[in-house]
Design an enzyme around this catalytic site. Structure first.
Site, PDB file in Angstrom:
ATOM      1  CG  ASP A 125      -7.809  24.782  15.029  1.00 23.12           C
ATOM      2  OD1 ASP A 125      -8.970  25.182  14.901  1.00 23.12           O
ATOM      3  OD2 ASP A 125      -7.309  23.904  14.304  1.00 23.12           O
TER       4      ASP A 125
ATOM      5  CG  ASN B 154     -13.563  14.047  12.198  1.00 23.02           C
ATOM      6  OD1 ASN B 154     -13.815  13.373  13.203  1.00 23.02           O
ATOM      7  ND2 ASN B 154     -13.737  15.350  12.166  1.00 23.02           N
TER       8      ASN B 154
ATOM      9  CG  HIS C 178     -17.607  12.444  11.509  1.00 26.13           C
ATOM     10  ND1 HIS C 178     -17.103  13.714  11.450  1.00 26.13           N
ATOM     11  CD2 HIS C 178     -17.822  12.072  10.216  1.00 26.13           C
ATOM     12  CE1 HIS C 178     -17.026  14.118  10.201  1.00 26.13           C
ATOM     13  NE2 HIS C 178     -17.464  13.134   9.421  1.00 26.13           N
TER      14      HIS C 178
ATOM     15  CG  ASP D 151     -18.139  13.345  17.891  1.00 23.46           C
ATOM     16  OD1 ASP D 151     -17.713  14.359  17.306  1.00 23.46           O
ATOM     17  OD2 ASP D 151     -19.255  12.831  17.655  1.00 23.46           O
TER      18      ASP D 151
ATOM     19  CD  GLU E 248     -11.227  21.671  13.463  1.00 24.10           C
ATOM     20  OE1 GLU E 248     -10.572  21.872  12.429  1.00 24.10           O
ATOM     21  OE2 GLU E 248     -12.443  21.433  13.446  1.00 24.10           O
TER      22      GLU E 248
END
Length: 217
Positions: A96, A104, A109, A113, A139
């Site tokens: 994770d 973010n 975002h 990404d 994630e």
């Protein structure tokens, strides 16, 4: 059968022929029929390519290009069937990205990404051909390691974690770390139980301060 037509193009054709002979008149010869099926062949090829592309899309995470959760679980179940029969070792790594929400929130975002795509590349670089890395959540990532014992799997997870420190900050929106849990299958254990164990170890890594690998070594 392939025939070259007068225009120089090669056409795929079906060809039938039959010989004949008239015993009274002494006439004999060959009658044949050629049917151009080039267009049908083209359509078949395009349908096969479309089917292959659809199958690829159905098992691939569109952002990272890694396996998606659905495809990962299919392979995971198959690998489990094999390890139960042969007991050759099977390990899981759950990863994770730490504090991913802050990326973010701070940068948008699109920036998040970008980080996910870059991390997927790191996984590819640090996984063997027989391993299966997958993006299974926002994630969250899982790596299936067939024929792998716990110590080797833990070392691989550490390599992935430490590889982030070799990256320049400019390659990412901001420096980030990962937390990971690592487990090896135990005889008699179900696929669901193994996933619960690796999830618990990932949670333990986060509870201990993140940027670490937790296993049962």
């Amino acid at each position: 059968v392939d025939f070259v037509f007068s225009d120089g193009a090669v056409h795929h054709c079906l060809y039938w022929s039959s010989g004949f002979h008239h015993k009274d008149r002494g006439v004999h010869g060959l009658v044949g029929t050629i049917v151009d099926i080039s267009e049908q062949k083209r359509i078949q090829r395009e349908l096969a390519e479309s089917k292959a592309e659809i199958e690829k899309i159905s098992r691939t995470d569109p952002l990272t290009g890694l396996a998606n959760r659905r495809f990962f679980m299919e392979i995971y179940q198959t690998a489990f069937s094999m390890v139960r029969r042969h007991n050759h070792g099977l390990s899981l790594i759950m990863v994770d990205l730490d504090h991913f929400k802050s990326i973010n929130d701070s940068f948008g975002h699109e920036a998040g990404d970008h980080v996910l795509v870059q991390f997927a590349d790191i996984l590819r670089q640090n996984c063997r051909q027989e391993d299966l890395p997958a993006r299974t959540g926002g994630e969250e990532f899982l790596i299936l390691l067939p024929m792998t014992r716990l110590e080797e799997a833990r070392s691989q997870a550490e390599r992935i974690r430490l590889s982030l420190g070799t990256k320049n900050a400019s390659e990412f929106i901001q420096p980030f770390t990962i937390s990971a849990g690592v487990v090896e299958w135990r005889p008699g254990e179900s696929p669901e139980a193994l996933l619960k164990r690796v999830d618990a170890l990932l949670y333990e890594a986060k509870e201990q301060g993140r940027n670490r690998v937790c296993s049962e070594l």
